[in-house]
Design an enzyme around this catalytic site. Structure first.
Site, PDB file in Angstrom:
ATOM      1  CB  SER A   1      -8.229  -2.266   2.200  1.00  0.00           C
ATOM      2  OG  SER A   1      -7.865  -2.106   3.485  1.00  0.00           O
TER       3      SER A   1
ATOM      4  CE  LYS B   1       2.377   5.284   8.078  1.00  0.00           C
ATOM      5  NZ  LYS B   1       1.125   4.874   8.298  1.00  0.00           N
ATOM      6  CB  SER B   2       3.357  -1.351   6.191  1.00  0.00           C
ATOM      7  OG  SER B   2       2.627  -0.485   5.814  1.00  0.00           O
TER       8      SER B   2
ATOM      9  NE  ARG C   1       1.747   8.325   3.638  1.00  0.00           N
ATOM     10  CZ  ARG C   1       2.899   7.885   4.116  1.00  0.00           C
ATOM     11  NH1 ARG C   1       4.020   8.479   3.933  1.00  0.00           N
ATOM     12  NH2 ARG C   1       3.041   6.848   4.959  1.00  0.00           N
TER      13      ARG C   1
ATOM     14  CG  ASP D   1      -0.110   5.375   1.979  1.00  0.00           C
ATOM     15  OD1 ASP D   1      -1.327   5.419   1.784  1.00  0.00           O
ATOM     16  OD2 ASP D   1       0.414   4.305   2.810  1.00  0.00           O
TER      17      ASP D   1
ATOM     18  NE  ARG E   1       1.000  -5.541   7.578  1.00  0.00           N
ATOM     19  CZ  ARG E   1       0.541  -4.554   7.235  1.00  0.00           C
ATOM     20  NH1 ARG E   1       1.044  -3.288   7.926  1.00  0.00           N
ATOM     21  NH2 ARG E   1      -0.711  -4.462   6.576  1.00  0.00           N
TER      22      ARG E   1
ATOM     23  NE  ARG F   1      -8.407   7.117   7.420  1.00  0.00           N
ATOM     24  CZ  ARG F   1      -7.070   6.416   7.330  1.00  0.00           C
ATOM     25  NH1 ARG F   1      -6.156   6.607   8.212  1.00  0.00           N
ATOM     26  NH2 ARG F   1      -6.913   5.765   6.225  1.00  0.00           N
TER      27      ARG F   1
HETATM   28  C1  S3P Z   1      -1.212   0.069   5.111  1.00  0.00           C
HETATM   29  C2  S3P Z   1      -2.321   0.059   3.957  1.00  0.00           C
HETATM   30  C3  S3P Z   1      -2.790   1.011   3.312  1.00  0.00           C
HETATM   31  C4  S3P Z   1      -2.134   2.337   3.550  1.00  0.00           C
HETATM   32  C5  S3P Z   1      -1.650   2.576   4.963  1.00  0.00           C
HETATM   33  C6  S3P Z   1      -0.889   1.381   5.465  1.00  0.00           C
HETATM   34  C7  S3P Z   1      -1.091  -0.998   5.812  1.00  0.00           C
HETATM   35  O1  S3P Z   1      -4.336   1.493   3.766  1.00  0.00           O
HETATM   36  O2  S3P Z   1      -2.744   3.371   2.985  1.00  0.00           O
HETATM   37  O3  S3P Z   1      -0.658   3.817   5.007  1.00  0.00           O
HETATM   38  O4  S3P Z   1      -0.039  -0.881   6.509  1.00  0.00           O
HETATM   39  O5  S3P Z   1      -1.672  -1.960   5.866  1.00  0.00           O
HETATM   40  P1  S3P Z   1      -5.457   0.770   3.088  1.00  0.00           P
HETATM   41  O6  S3P Z   1      -5.208  -0.711   3.462  1.00  0.00           O
HETATM   42  O7  S3P Z   1      -6.464   1.305   3.822  1.00  0.00           O
HETATM   43  O8  S3P Z   1      -5.512   0.873   1.679  1.00  0.00           O
END
Ligand code: S3P
Length: 460
Positions: free
Chosen positions: A190, A45-46, A420, A342, A50, A145
């Site tokens: 983060s 996903k990340s 999740r 996560d 990107r 959030r």
């Molecule tokens: C993510 C960073 C994390 C993660 C999220 C995806 C990312 O969040 O929990 O599911 O893709 O950079 P945080 O940066 O709030 O920890």
């Protein structure tokens, strides 16, 4: 290993926009059979977010295979289209025609982020150094959030914000062009905040610096370099220092997105817990900033073998063979938290079945995810018969020693629009006598639309 099954193709769902189904879709997950054969988890996903964003900032055509087609990534794609990029699927490939750094256009209407914190925070970063005004809206979970964590540094770069009370969505922002480069030490671990500042730095003259006291996932660093930006990463006084050289020109790329370790996590835990399981999970991304769960499960006694180690899209990847094993409770080192942030909900499920006590600490960040994951999991696991104590920053769980939990009777588990929590409690249901009823399975589509299909098939 049991009878060898062919790798399962991922089903493609209509994931554009929010849920197709207007009504909650409850389901009871019950013990059926061990998990056997092989499966492939969807794209990370990340990295998918990107890929779309950076492709949209390059000049020319970026091609992406293995993109996660969940609702969150589709929200990013829709936003990039609304700001001038072309993002389309042709056959198995996604093609992105970018507008170039500095080339984002004013969107005509609000950017609808659905459930996706990553889309929101990273896009706020991108827009912060463009002379455009954008409105961000999201679902009930996302609207709770905190956005102050990105608003503070991006305001220092010159962007302006009007938020809802409490610094949340809906919010309106205007980017600054020219933006001012900053040097910013992250007050929370983060990757979203780090990435938001780095992305803002792309269209900012000079060097934008982010200092990370604790390393978080480094996909932005790796991918920005891959797209041709100058990103220097070093260590100074025990901290990670990342410098983005501004007014970068990004060149289009071909990207193969590796499988998501956060999605593989559910199958790793299920196969570890269910007797007779022997499952091959193919193509799992094992970037060290993401692979903490594998190490923690091994410390608990899990039998996870890495085979076919290779590199995909600039990331380490392997196939994971996971066989049932008896797990024991451990003290989880808080230092590993960022590399499995996560995965804690499903780790709590493993702990609930382990032999002895598992203690987790330092997990304050879990309270500001798609739901308050400490509270949601403590409540849900307790309802299923586990012994759980919630502390300010973690859970203490006394495992059943492999005995199935009772399961939920009466009210279903509340998942709070959190994919999740839904998937973790689905896995918990497989190791109970009565099963676990989930109030709504729809949020699963935000990150893993094929989860239920793959799970059902692994158990047949
Ligand atoms: C993510 C960073 C994390 C993660 C999220 C995806 C990312 O969040 O929990 O599911 O893709 O950079 P945080 O940066 O709030 O920890």
């Amino acid at each position: 290993m049991g009878a060898v099954k062919e790798p399962r193709a991922l089903q493609i769902f209509n994931t554009v926009g929010s849920s197709v189904n207007e009504n909650p879709t409850p389901r009871r997950f019950t013990a059926t059979a061990p998990l056997t054969g092989r499966l492939r988890v969807p794209g990370d996903k990340s990295i998918s977010h990107r890929s779309v964003m950076l492709g949209a900032m390059a000049v020319g055509e970026t091609r992406v295979t293995g993109l996660l087609e969940g609702e969150d990534v589709m929200a990013t794609a829709a936003a990039m289209r609304a700001m001038g990029a072309h993002v389309e699927k042709t056959g198995a490939e996604w093609r992105i025609h970018g507008v170039g750094v500095g080339g984002l256009l004013q969107p005509d209407s609000a950017l609808e982020m659905g459930n996706s914190g990553t889309s929101t925070r990273l896009l706020i970063g991108l827009i912060a150094s463009h002379a455009i005004t954008a409105n961000f809206t999201g679902d009930a979970s996302l609207s709770k959030r905190p956005m102050g964590r990105v608003i503070d540094p991006l305001s220092a770069m010159g962007a302006t914000f009007t938020t809802s009370p409490g610094g949340t969505l809906p919010l309106m922002m205007t980017g600054a062009e020219p933006a001012v480069p900053i040097s910013y030490q992250l007050p929370v671990a983060s990757a979203q905040v780090k990435s938001a500042i780095m992305l803002a730095g792309l269209n900012t003259l000079g060097i934008t610096t982010v200092i990370e006291p604790v390393p978080t996932r480094d996909h932005s660093e790796r991918m920005l370099r891959g797209f041709g930006a100058q990103v220097d990463v070093g260590e100074e006084a025990g901290e990670r220092v990342i410098r983005v050289h501004g007014q970068a020109e990004l060149t289009p790329q071909r990207i193969e997105v590796p499988g998501d370790p956060s999605s593989a996590a559910f199958f790793m835990v299920a196969a570890s817990l269910i007797e007779g399981s022997d499952l091959l999970i193919e193509n799992v991304g094992l970037n060290p900033t993401r692979a903490g769960l594998v190490e923690v499960l091994r410390e608990m006694g899990a039998n996870i073998e890495e085979t076919n180690a290779r590199e995909v899209g600039g990331e380490p990847v392997a196939d994971l063979r996971v066989r049932h094993a008896e797990l024991r409770g451990i003290d989880v080192d808080p230092a590993v938290a960022p590399s499995m942030i996560d995965e804690f909900p499903v780790l709590f499920v493993a702990a609930a079945l382990a032999n002895g006590r598992t203690v987790t600490r330092g997990l304050d960040e879990l309270r500001v995810k798609e739901s308050d994951r400490l509270s949601a999991m403590a409540t849900a696991l307790t309802a299923a018969g586990a012994r759980v104590e919630e502390t300010a920053d973690g859970l203490i769980i006394d495992g059943s020693g492999g005995e199935p939990l009772r399961g939920t009777i009466g009210a279903p588990v509340i998942t709070h629009l959190d994919h999740r929590i839904a998937m973790s409690m689905a896995i918990a249901g497989l190791v109970t006598k009565e099963g676990v009823e989930i109030d709504d399975t729809r949020p699963i589509a935000t990150s893993f639309p094929a989860f239920e299909a793959l799970l059902d098939e692994a158990m047949t």
